[in-house]
Design an enzyme around this catalytic site. Structure first.
Site, mmCIF file in Angstrom:
data_model
loop_
_atom_site.group_PDB
_atom_site.id
_atom_site.type_symbol
_atom_site.label_atom_id
_atom_site.label_comp_id
_atom_site.label_asym_id
_atom_site.label_seq_id
_atom_site.Cartn_x
_atom_site.Cartn_y
_atom_site.Cartn_z
ATOM 1 N N HIS A 50 0.843 -1.194 0.000
ATOM 2 C CA HIS A 50 0.000 0.000 0.000
ATOM 3 C C HIS A 50 0.879 1.245 0.000
ATOM 4 C CE1 HIS A 50 -3.495 -2.509 0.809
ATOM 5 N NE2 HIS A 50 -2.702 -3.182 1.628
ATOM 6 N N LYS A 103 15.149 -6.962 -0.629
ATOM 7 C CA LYS A 103 15.830 -6.639 -1.892
ATOM 8 C C LYS A 103 16.236 -7.931 -2.587
ATOM 9 C CE LYS A 103 17.647 -2.296 -0.204
ATOM 10 N NZ LYS A 103 18.796 -1.502 0.165
#
Length: 186
Positions: free
Chosen positions: A115, A166
């Site tokens: 979000h 990542k």
């Protein structure tokens, strides 16, 4: 907005807002998931039929322990010989690609949906999604969380309890919160 445009927007990485049509379609997949989780563990053929209906693909000799959770299911693609232990949770609002020979420990979460930081956008229930790729022969340890947009490279091992924020290169051991490369695997 048409259904096909909404689905394209869900895969675009841009903000979108759910519609009642999307929720109705999602209910079909949640019913299949419920049926899978209620099927006796010994009923392997019945479970395989349900997984082939639920998932985007379910490769030969792959296996998912119950319970199993997914936002959709249809956006997740299992390669061959994938093993997922109990408690796998897929927030598969866009593509999750799990390639051949992957091992997934218990209580792992793969999360493509997120979000916006903007409080105003969150109040409007905005969401955006980034795909996840788990390349061949990866082992993901128990309790790991893989966040949106991450690729884990071939042959790598993710230590238990990691939060993968990542990309992780191929042929490494990585763990921690946030997950970091510890060493190369020879």
């Amino acid at each position: 907005m048409t259904d096909s445009l909404m689905k394209a927007q869900m895969d675009s990485g841009e903000n979108y807002f759910e519609s009642s049509e999307l929720k109705d379609e999602q209910a079909v997949y949640r019913d299949l998931l419920f049926q899978f989780n209620q099927t006796l563990p010994s009923k392997q053929q019945e479970k395989a039929v349900l997984l082939n209906k639920l998932l985007g693909s379910f490769g030969e000799d792959s296996y998912i322990e119950q319970p199993f959770h997914a936002n959709w299911g249809k956006n997740t693609y299992f390669g061959k010989n994938v093993y997922a232990n109990f408690g796998l949770s897929l927030v598969d609002d866009t593509t999750i690609d799990i390639q051949d020979d992957v091992m997934i420990g218990p209580n792992v979460t793969l999360c493509t949906g997120t979000h916006p930081l903007s409080p105003e956008m969150r109040l409007k229930k905005a969401q955006y999604n980034l795909p996840i790729v788990i390349e061949k022969n990866v082992w993901i340890g128990a309790g790991t969380i893989v966040l949106p947009g991450v690729t884990i490279g071939e042959n790598s091992v993710i230590g238990a309890g990691s939060i993968v924020t990542k990309d992780i290169p191929k042929n490494v051991l990585a763990y921690g919160s946030p997950c970091k490369v510890i060493k190369t695997i020879e």
